[in-house]
Write an enzyme that holds these catalytic residues in place. Structure first.
Site, short mmCIF file in Angstrom:
data_model
loop_
_atom_site.label_atom_id
_atom_site.label_comp_id
_atom_site.label_asym_id
_atom_site.label_seq_id
_atom_site.Cartn_x
_atom_site.Cartn_y
_atom_site.Cartn_z
N ASP A 24 -10.31 -26.31 42.03
CA ASP A 24 -10.97 -26.48 43.31
C ASP A 24 -11.08 -25.09 43.95
OD1 ASP A 24 -12.23 -27.52 45.48
OD2 ASP A 24 -10.83 -29.16 45.80
C1 BGC Z 1 -13.54 -29.39 47.84
C2 BGC Z 1 -14.18 -29.94 46.58
C3 BGC Z 1 -15.57 -29.39 46.41
C4 BGC Z 1 -15.49 -27.88 46.41
C5 BGC Z 1 -16.82 -27.20 46.20
C6 BGC Z 1 -13.66 -27.89 47.92
O1 BGC Z 1 -13.24 -27.41 49.15
O2 BGC Z 1 -12.19 -29.78 47.87
O3 BGC Z 1 -14.20 -31.34 46.64
O4 BGC Z 1 -16.12 -29.87 45.24
O5 BGC Z 1 -14.96 -27.45 47.66
O6 BGC Z 1 -17.65 -27.35 47.27
#
Ligand code: BGC
Length: 742
Positions: free
Chosen positions: A289
């Site tokens: 993430d």
């Molecule tokens: C979130 C994810 C997301 C990623 C990319 C993160 O902050 O937890 O769910 O896919 O950002 O945008």
């Protein structure tokens, strides 16, 4: 350089016929093609493939990096997210393919969570439809539109089970139940990756199972917070939806921000290697993430980012989202002997393999066709599909005195800021969805009921203490036959980084509702929100409550059609709605405890002294404009052998005056186990359609495999003994019988 591009094209040509996911006979050929590319790569270029940077087109995290175009050119960045449109992705792809030394095409990721341009209901809302075909269709349409706009990878489905309404991200999942969550996870993967799991199809995109793992159980509901649960609870309750998505063919997984049992998921070999690869047999690649490698320094599991990178790679992370850790430190870590270069090779192989499966080596611009984009984005049939699932997602929580449906031509007072909002209809993670051209709920009610029959007053905002609009709202309501008040949360109050310490309806909306109620006219509440709310007050004030969630691009029309009875509501809650936050966590698959409340004498029982134990609205609950009656359950046998199967049937009758749909739900309880078992577990469901007066026999097959769990010795399987079996229209109101597993 030309020589390499030529080589890659030959490789691509040979491999173009082997792009289907999960076809083992072709695995070997695919591996050979990947190896041929690997041979051409320097260590720096390999590390570049393990790097994912955000573009500046959308902001989904705390840090932005400048200069990503140059990183692509230099081969230091093999993947981009938050960039979209056919034109812009083509521009970036061109740099990768024509200006980098090896010309390896980019992956383009984006959070296509519940739609790309046509936005569907938030995922929690959609789960309340219990309609797997409609959910798959929503993911399918999302994939078609995203693929037409240059995207080949979505960061979805979110498979985090959660019993925590304070956590804003429950809006992105499928609710509290592992079984339903699993079926929905499968449907979504199928929708994104296509019926045949053929990633080379230009209308499919790669799915990403997230957030691995157990991200849905943050302490106190605070986003990114610590997760701590027994291994048994993890395996029995939280793991199944991720597993289902992987079994359905998802070829990427995102490691989560949280720690589990003291180890951040992004550095957890247990999660990313032992569980994900060895136990679940996952063959795709793992992406972190957003900066979750770097965050392991804050977690206090490593002293610096270099150590964090080594921990992540050793745990099984293939791609670093936005953190620049792999880019900055991996080469040095290899030179210092902290990580084995073979792990880099394995990671790059997995990433390239997926790029081959997508057919990107064959045609790097296959997702960058502007003509196709124009045709497919907001196609009329996509908007139709969204309208359909939006209606199916809505849950009728209360309907006293047949306050709903409204009658065409009645004078309706429409109250509330949310009634006139278009942006809120889309909820969080609206991807590339626009709201300027959309119609609000108010617009749609006016269109349907005639402008002269609709009196609007804002009354109050979604948030804040301003009561200055109350008088006008009350005056408007006085002139009407019925009052429709649209209340709930601002769209930004759910989704990521949107945890709350209260789950009340915010601001002074409920206070205004109270004043409207005093007019003694039927009051209908339409709710827009991304989590279970405490509706204890509203449920006494409103005559009818329609839970509409954030229903998407066609949301205003969907709400209107349900309010006026053009569609008979059929949604059922997939998360328990408590009476008060004090009951949280509250979920239907609780354990009985040694002192359950149904025993005589309420003192010294597992109960509250100031509130009942049961929720306001249980899991699986939702009303209809008609009613359904259930017969007693008939079993084909009340003994189930270890290799056998029994059938449980009920006759369901539509006993009301209109046609309707019902979600028939089947639960079991294992009465005695080597470890204690939940009082109910969902094991099957069927959504049926019944004409007024019509009956239908619904049958569930029960097999020993369905009764399996992690036993005292941590082996997985069922145990002989007595079981209860329940069938009904929600988790509380059920018919009941018993059987024995031999
Ligand atoms: C979130 C994810 C997301 C990623 C990319 C993160 O902050 O937890 O769910 O896919 O950002 O945008």
């Amino acid at each position: 350089m030309k020589k390499y591009i030529f080589t890659l094209l030959i490789i691509a040509f040979i491999s173009s016929s082997c792009n289907k996911a999960n076809i083992s006979s072709e695995d070997k050929r695919l591996d050979q093609r990947v190896d041929s590319v690997m041979k051409l790569m320097t260590l720096d270029e390999k590390i570049g493939q393990m790097v994912l940077y955000t573009s500046d087109w959308d902001v989904t995290g705390p840090t932005l990096k400048s200069g990503y175009l140059d990183d692509i050119r230099k081969g230091n960045c093999g993947n981009i997210f938050n960039a979209h449109t056919a034109a812009y992705t083509r521009k970036l792809q061109k740099i990768a393919v024509e200006e980098s030394r090896l010309g390896i095409p980019l992956l383009f990721g984006y959070d296509v969570i519940h739609g790309h341009k046509t936005i569907f209901p938030i995922s929690l809302g959609e789960s309340a439809s219990w309609d797997l075909a409609a959910i798959e269709k929503s993911a399918r349409v999302s994939a078609i539109e995203a693929a037409a706009s240059g995207i080949n990878w979505t960061f979805a489905p979110m498979c985090d089970v959660s019993v925590e309404p304070r956590w804003g991200r429950v809006s992105e999942g499928a609710g509290e139940d592992p079984y339903l969550g699993s079926r929905i996870a499968e449907a979504r993967v199928k929708g994104f990756q296509g019926e045949n799991n053929d990633l080379s199809d230009p209308l499919t995109i790669l799915a990403c199972v997230k957030h691995f793992a157990a991200y849905g159980a943050p302490l106190a509901g605070r986003d990114y917070n610590t997760v701590d649960m027994s291994e048994r609870v993890f395996l029995d309750t939280y793991l199944p939806p991720y597993k289902a998505a992987i079994d359905a063919g998802a070829m990427s997984v995102m490691s989560s921000f949280n720690e589990l049992d003291g180890i951040p998921a992004t550095g957890s070999k247990y999660l990313l290697t032992d569980i994900l690869r060895k136990k679940l047999g996952f063959k795709g690649f793992v992406v972190t993430d957003y900066t979750s490698i770097n965050e392991m320094v804050n977690h206090g599991i490593v002293a610096n980012e270099s150590e964090a990178g080594a921990l992540a790679l050793n745990a099984g992370v293939d791609m670093d989202m936005q953190g620049e850790v792999y880019f900055k430190y991996l080469k040095k870590s290899i030179e210092d002997g902290l990580v084995d270069e073979k792990l880099v090779d394995d990671a790059v192989r997995r990433i390239l393999r997926v790029k081959f499966m997508l057919g990107l080596f064959d045609d790097p611009y296959k997702y960058c066709n502007e003509e196709r984009e124009k045709q497919l984005v907001y196609a009329p049939e996509h908007l139709e599909a969204e309208l359909d699932v939006a209606k199916k997602s809505m849950v009728l929580l209360k309907n006293d005195n047949h306050s709903l449906p409204l009658k065409k031509g009645e004078k309706i007072a429409v109250i509330g800021e949310l009634a006139a909002s278009t942006r809120d209809l889309l909820g969080s993670w609206k991807a590339a969805g626009d709201w300027d051209f959309m119609k609000s709920t108010l617009d749609e009610i006016k269109l349907y009921n005639g402008e002269k029959n609709v009196i609007y007053a804002e009354g109050c905002k979604k948030m804040g203490e301003d009561r200055s609009g109350f008088a006008a709202a009350i005056a408007a309501a006085r002139r009407a036959d019925k009052i429709v008040m649209v209340i709930g949360e601002d769209w930004e109050w759910s989704g990521e980084a949107a945890s709350r310490t209260s789950i009340n309806v915010p601001g002074v909306q409920t206070e205004l509702l109270e004043k409207l109620k005093a007019l003694n006219k039927p009051v209908v509440v339409v709710l827009m929100n991304g989590r279970p709310l405490d509706l204890s007050k509203e449920s006494t004030l409103a005559d009818a409550i329609l839970e509409a969630w954030y229903p998407g691009t066609m949301g205003g029309k969907a709400i209107t059609q349900v309010l006026f009875g053009d569609y008979n509501p059929s949604g059922k809650l997939t998360m328990t709605f408590p009476r008060t936050l004090g009951q949280v966590p509250i979920f239907y698959y609780e354990k009985n405890t040694g002192r359950p409340i149904y025993l005589e004498n309420p003192k010294y029982k597992s109960r509250y002294i100031d509130c009942p134990n049961d929720p306001l609205y249980p899991f699986g609950f939702g009303l209809s404009y008609t009613t359904f009656a259930y017969s007693d359950i008939k079993l084909s046998s009340n003994e189930l052998t270890s290799d056998g199967e029994i059938e449980a049937s009920v006759n369901v009758t539509n006993t009301g005056g209109v046609n309707g749909e019902e979600v028939v739900q089947c639960y079991v309880r294992d009465l005695v186990g080597s470890v204690t078992r939940p009082v109910k577990e969902l094991k099957g469901f069927e959504k049926i359609s019944l004409k007024a007066g019509q009956s239908k026999v619904i049958t569930f097959k029960i097999s020993p495999e369905m009764l399996a769990f992690y036993r005292a010795d941590m082996t997985y399987g069922s145990e002989p003994g007595d079981f209860k079996l329940f069938i009904g229209g929600n988790s509380r109101d059920v018919k009941e019988t018993e059987f024995k597993l031999k």
